[in-house]
Motif scaffolding. Sequence first.
Motif, PDB file in Angstrom:
ATOM      1  N   THR A  57       0.849  -1.189   0.000  1.00  0.00           N
ATOM      2  CA  THR A  57       0.000   0.000   0.000  1.00  0.00           C
ATOM      3  C   THR A  57       0.883   1.237   0.000  1.00  0.00           C
ATOM      4  O   THR A  57       1.758   1.394   0.854  1.00  0.00           O
ATOM      5  N   ILE A  58       0.677   2.098  -0.976  1.00  0.00           N
ATOM      6  CA  ILE A  58       1.451   3.335  -1.093  1.00  0.00           C
ATOM      7  C   ILE A  58       0.522   4.514  -0.817  1.00  0.00           C
ATOM      8  O   ILE A  58      -0.569   4.606  -1.387  1.00  0.00           O
ATOM      9  N   THR A  59       0.954   5.410   0.061  1.00  0.00           N
ATOM     10  CA  THR A  59       0.197   6.610   0.392  1.00  0.00           C
ATOM     11  C   THR A  59       0.996   7.821  -0.064  1.00  0.00           C
ATOM     12  O   THR A  59       2.192   7.928   0.213  1.00  0.00           O
ATOM     13  N   ILE A  60       0.308   8.733  -0.762  1.00  0.00           N
ATOM     14  CA  ILE A  60       0.970   9.914  -1.330  1.00  0.00           C
ATOM     15  C   ILE A  60       0.304  11.168  -0.763  1.00  0.00           C
ATOM     16  O   ILE A  60      -0.921  11.225  -0.616  1.00  0.00           O
ATOM     17  N   GLY A  61       1.108  12.154  -0.452  1.00  0.00           N
ATOM     18  CA  GLY A  61       0.588  13.415   0.060  1.00  0.00           C
ATOM     19  C   GLY A  61       1.293  14.588  -0.582  1.00  0.00           C
ATOM     20  O   GLY A  61       2.366  14.456  -1.180  1.00  0.00           O
ATOM     21  N   PRO A  65      -6.636  18.471  -9.580  1.00  0.00           N
ATOM     22  CA  PRO A  65      -6.516  17.013  -9.690  1.00  0.00           C
ATOM     23  C   PRO A  65      -5.471  16.643 -10.737  1.00  0.00           C
ATOM     24  O   PRO A  65      -5.251  17.369 -11.711  1.00  0.00           O
ATOM     25  N   GLY A  66      -4.816  15.520 -10.514  1.00  0.00           N
ATOM     26  CA  GLY A  66      -3.776  15.108 -11.445  1.00  0.00           C
ATOM     27  C   GLY A  66      -3.521  13.618 -11.345  1.00  0.00           C
ATOM     28  O   GLY A  66      -4.410  12.838 -10.967  1.00  0.00           O
ATOM     29  N   THR A  67      -2.290  13.224 -11.629  1.00  0.00           N
ATOM     30  CA  THR A  67      -1.908  11.815 -11.563  1.00  0.00           C
ATOM     31  C   THR A  67      -0.571  11.687 -10.852  1.00  0.00           C
ATOM     32  O   THR A  67       0.261  12.611 -10.868  1.00  0.00           O
ATOM     33  N   ALA A  68      -0.365  10.529 -10.220  1.00  0.00           N
ATOM     34  CA  ALA A  68       0.912  10.216  -9.572  1.00  0.00           C
ATOM     35  C   ALA A  68       1.476   8.965 -10.209  1.00  0.00           C
ATOM     36  O   ALA A  68       0.790   7.940 -10.300  1.00  0.00           O
ATOM     37  N   THR A  69       2.706   9.063 -10.656  1.00  0.00           N
ATOM     38  CA  THR A  69       3.396   7.910 -11.232  1.00  0.00           C
ATOM     39  C   THR A  69       4.342   7.344 -10.177  1.00  0.00           C
ATOM     40  O   THR A  69       5.269   8.034  -9.723  1.00  0.00           O
ATOM     41  N   ILE A  70       4.090   6.098  -9.779  1.00  0.00           N
ATOM     42  CA  ILE A  70       4.872   5.454  -8.718  1.00  0.00           C
ATOM     43  C   ILE A  70       5.886   4.517  -9.358  1.00  0.00           C
ATOM     44  O   ILE A  70       5.540   3.677 -10.212  1.00  0.00           O
ATOM     45  N   SER A  71       7.142   4.662  -8.933  1.00  0.00           N
ATOM     46  CA  SER A  71       8.220   3.841  -9.492  1.00  0.00           C
ATOM     47  C   SER A  71       9.034   3.230  -8.364  1.00  0.00           C
ATOM     48  O   SER A  71       9.004   3.684  -7.214  1.00  0.00           O
ATOM     49  N   ILE A  72       9.810   2.198  -8.707  1.00  0.00           N
ATOM     50  CA  ILE A  72      10.704   1.525  -7.772  1.00  0.00           C
ATOM     51  C   ILE A  72      12.040   1.308  -8.456  1.00  0.00           C
ATOM     52  O   ILE A  72      12.103   1.155  -9.692  1.00  0.00           O
ATOM     53  N   THR A  73      13.119   1.332  -7.704  1.00  0.00           N
ATOM     54  CA  THR A  73      14.444   1.141  -8.311  1.00  0.00           C
ATOM     55  C   THR A  73      14.580  -0.281  -8.838  1.00  0.00           C
ATOM     56  O   THR A  73      14.069  -1.240  -8.246  1.00  0.00           O
ATOM     57  N   GLU A  74      15.261  -0.408  -9.963  1.00  0.00           N
ATOM     58  CA  GLU A  74      15.468  -1.725 -10.560  1.00  0.00           C
ATOM     59  C   GLU A  74      16.293  -2.626  -9.652  1.00  0.00           C
ATOM     60  O   GLU A  74      16.073  -3.834  -9.587  1.00  0.00           O
ATOM     61  N   LYS A  75      17.240  -2.019  -8.942  1.00  0.00           N
ATOM     62  CA  LYS A  75      18.126  -2.782  -8.069  1.00  0.00           C
ATOM     63  C   LYS A  75      18.033  -2.234  -6.651  1.00  0.00           C
ATOM     64  O   LYS A  75      17.661  -1.079  -6.444  1.00  0.00           O
ATOM     65  N   THR A 103       0.236   3.920 -11.805  1.00  0.00           N
ATOM     66  CA  THR A 103      -0.150   5.316 -12.000  1.00  0.00           C
ATOM     67  C   THR A 103      -1.551   5.480 -11.443  1.00  0.00           C
ATOM     68  O   THR A 103      -2.455   4.705 -11.780  1.00  0.00           O
ATOM     69  N   VAL A 104      -1.735   6.504 -10.568  1.00  0.00           N
ATOM     70  CA  VAL A 104      -3.018   6.663  -9.885  1.00  0.00           C
ATOM     71  C   VAL A 104      -3.461   8.120  -9.983  1.00  0.00           C
ATOM     72  O   VAL A 104      -2.625   9.029 -10.090  1.00  0.00           O
ATOM     73  N   PRO A 105      -4.762   8.377  -9.945  1.00  0.00           N
ATOM     74  CA  PRO A 105      -5.239   9.768  -9.933  1.00  0.00           C
ATOM     75  C   PRO A 105      -5.007  10.394  -8.560  1.00  0.00           C
ATOM     76  O   PRO A 105      -4.992   9.708  -7.531  1.00  0.00           O
ATOM     77  N   THR A 106      -4.823  11.701  -8.543  1.00  0.00           N
ATOM     78  CA  THR A 106      -4.619  12.434  -7.286  1.00  0.00           C
ATOM     79  C   THR A 106      -5.696  13.498  -7.128  1.00  0.00           C
ATOM     80  O   THR A 106      -6.236  14.017  -8.108  1.00  0.00           O
ATOM     81  N   GLN A 107      -5.960  13.861  -5.867  1.00  0.00           N
ATOM     82  CA  GLN A 107      -6.970  14.860  -5.567  1.00  0.00           C
ATOM     83  C   GLN A 107      -6.366  16.264  -5.602  1.00  0.00           C
ATOM     84  O   GLN A 107      -5.156  16.437  -5.551  1.00  0.00           O
ATOM     85  N   ALA A 108      -7.254  17.245  -5.683  1.00  0.00           N
ATOM     86  CA  ALA A 108      -6.816  18.638  -5.634  1.00  0.00           C
ATOM     87  C   ALA A 108      -6.373  18.999  -4.212  1.00  0.00           C
ATOM     88  O   ALA A 108      -6.818  18.402  -3.229  1.00  0.00           O
ATOM     89  N   VAL A 109      -5.469  19.992  -4.117  1.00  0.00           N
ATOM     90  CA  VAL A 109      -4.963  20.453  -2.817  1.00  0.00           C
ATOM     91  C   VAL A 109      -5.101  21.976  -2.779  1.00  0.00           C
ATOM     92  O   VAL A 109      -4.571  22.677  -3.644  1.00  0.00           O
ATOM     93  N   THR A 126      -4.108   6.988  -2.170  1.00  0.00           N
ATOM     94  CA  THR A 126      -3.679   5.753  -1.508  1.00  0.00           C
ATOM     95  C   THR A 126      -3.994   4.612  -2.456  1.00  0.00           C
ATOM     96  O   THR A 126      -5.130   4.489  -2.932  1.00  0.00           O
ATOM     97  N   VAL A 127      -2.997   3.788  -2.737  1.00  0.00           N
ATOM     98  CA  VAL A 127      -3.181   2.709  -3.706  1.00  0.00           C
ATOM     99  C   VAL A 127      -2.518   1.443  -3.197  1.00  0.00           C
ATOM    100  O   VAL A 127      -1.447   1.488  -2.588  1.00  0.00           O
ATOM    101  N   THR A 128      -3.160   0.310  -3.429  1.00  0.00           N
ATOM    102  CA  THR A 128      -2.584  -0.984  -3.087  1.00  0.00           C
ATOM    103  C   THR A 128      -2.091  -1.632  -4.371  1.00  0.00           C
ATOM    104  O   THR A 128      -2.869  -1.860  -5.316  1.00  0.00           O
ATOM    105  N   ILE A 129      -0.813  -1.946  -4.395  1.00  0.00           N
ATOM    106  CA  ILE A 129      -0.180  -2.497  -5.595  1.00  0.00           C
ATOM    107  C   ILE A 129       0.072  -3.989  -5.373  1.00  0.00           C
ATOM    108  O   ILE A 129       0.699  -4.375  -4.383  1.00  0.00           O
TER     109      ILE A 129
END
Length: 734
Positions: A66-70, A81-91, A118-124, A134-137
């Motif tokens: 579960t990833i939480t973004i703020g 509103p927008g989008t969040a691109t979640i990445s992880i290191t290859e190594k 990639t998940v949608p984000t709310q306005a701030v 908040t997304v569960t991968i």
Amino acid sequence: MLKLGRGALLAAVAALVATGGMLAPASAHAHEPPHTRSALAASGEIPTVSLYAGNAGTESPGQSVTITIGIDNASSDVIGPGTATISITEKPLGSRQGLDAWLKPDSDHDATTRVIQTVPTQAVTAGTSQRVATVTIPEQAVGLSGDTAVYGITATVAAGSGTVGTGYSTLTYEGTGVQHQVGLAVAMPITVPPTSTGLIAADDLATYTAPDGLLTRQLELARDHPSIAIGIDPMIIASIRVLGTSAPQSAQNWLNELDTSLTNDSFPLQYGDADVSTQLQSGITSLLTPTSFGYAMSPSNFPGQLSVGETPQPTPTPTSNNPFVTPTPTSTGQQPNVPTTAELLSWPYTFSGIAWPADDSLRAGDVDALANDGYKSTIVSGSNTNQSSLSVTPNAPLPVKGGTALVTDQGVSSALRNVVSAVGTDQENAALASVTAQLAEISKQGSNGTIILAGLDRDWPANEGEASRALTAVFTLPWVTASSLRDALTAPVSEGLKLNDAAQDPARTAAVNQLTSSAGNMDAFSTVLADPTTLTGQTRNELLSLLSVGWRQPDNNWPGAVGGFVKQASDTVNSVKIDPTGKITVASAQSLIPVTVTNGLVLPNGVKPAVNIVLRATPSNNRLEVDSDTAKTIPTDASAKVLVPVKAKLGNGSVKLGLQLYSPTGLPIGAPQTAAIDVHADWEGLGALILGIAVVLFFGFGLTRSIVRRVTERRKARAGADAAPAVDDGNPHG
């Protein structure tokens, strides 16, 4: 102690995350204290993105993440509103150096990453911080396997036509293979916010020891985790004890629980948590300690008998006619039925001789000086050493001249401090992810046996329950075991660990010199009192509290507190003074010159005492001679005439009479004054001569007049006789 199984604990943490709340500012700043992060957010206009993985920043085989973004929107514009691109290191990041570089906001972050969601984000809205996604991968999308390793994760948020920002955090994969155990010892200070009063006021004690009070939270956190060693500020203990039966009941209960309900190792901090490094680098060669608490105690609050050896010594009087003979012994300042200074400060600590200065503040010579002063162990922050440059995390001990220093692990300490002081589950889990990653990297460096020390800062848990659960999550990690302070002290010494000298800010040492100079002036002035300790005891305690490590926090107004102490000292030493004297005429050989001395002394505790002074007068030339110094007791809050005996010598003219007050022990008091004297000493002799001449003339004139009158009368009588006619007596022969 709160006990949870690891699965239940992680589920509880995940549940906390799911409850919502405002996400902490960027986890890229997770190694910084919360107040620093808030200051960063308030001072800039660039939005900050943060993220963390649930389950304390870990993933086990077969688990989703579960990833939480703020976003902390410090700008004056709404972020749509927008989008969040979640990445992880290859190594895996592979080392602590790689981990630190990943978490630094100004790093290049050049590790290769792959997108996992990639998940949608709310306005701030402007000027707010809030969770935006908040997304569960699924495990398959994360795609981790093999041994335990730490990976970097990132979230880049885009809104409208541009990029809002990128946040960085970590994900620790609990893989297969042998888990090397890292012994984690933790030291926690029991302190209160800095004060300048030398003792904690009763109202503040009641607040701090209330059910949700600062000291209560610290006590509960220590009780939940008995392996934590606690450094206790003796000012807290003394502040409760000096009040006797008038102490708030909650404070008395707290002190009893500290004594009876804890099994933690303990050691005393300096009184008031005074910073030892600041003292040493300001020229104080032996660390300061309290001298007296008599000024703060009322016998009515201490019913009972005298303690053995507590009979108070009366204030002695000089045994010589010389008023500058120093009287010995001096008064103890203790009331007949109140505890002694030693009794007020005593506590059954399990360790003694441990110094804990502020972070990154020591020189090698300071550690040597502390050892010579009886502090065989000094807790040194990792940032004060070459720790970060070593390829392998060292054990805590560092041999020093005369003892052993204990070096805290900088990365783990910083992250744990954020865990304990976190406000809300988002901040807490962001900090937990960093702790988890730090300890995982240490466990991968070698075999079992590494023992590190983490030092919490002079802060306090915002929520003891959450902080306790978070620490339990750390201690139950598969690669962590709870160690004690003794374990840390006795661990094998690691090669290559060295102290890097860190000098104090010159402005700080200059301020400390100003404080000690003012305190010295107050100590000298106190000798006008029948019991000097009524002033010196409070002066020393206030000085120590002003040297507290807590005053280093930028949001505490230390310069203002220093200025207040310096002004108070100046007002005190100038409160007993010679009033200006008009022109005085001396017209006799011996005279008494009246000099008015005013006693406006008010002690810091509000008491207005009488003062004992000696007035010394020094003439500017030999037309006037002063017989002796004059001693006088000036009543409370009053003025009194001091008569200076003088002798006038032959000759007229002006004399400047220098006037200076001294204490009975010969120390100068207040500013000198000068009196203008007109001497007409020969008028007395001249007047007597004139009077004598007048008397001689008067009596001479009278005598002369009498003589002249008699002579005149005789002459007249004789002349009358010669002029009278002859008488015929009938004798024919005549």
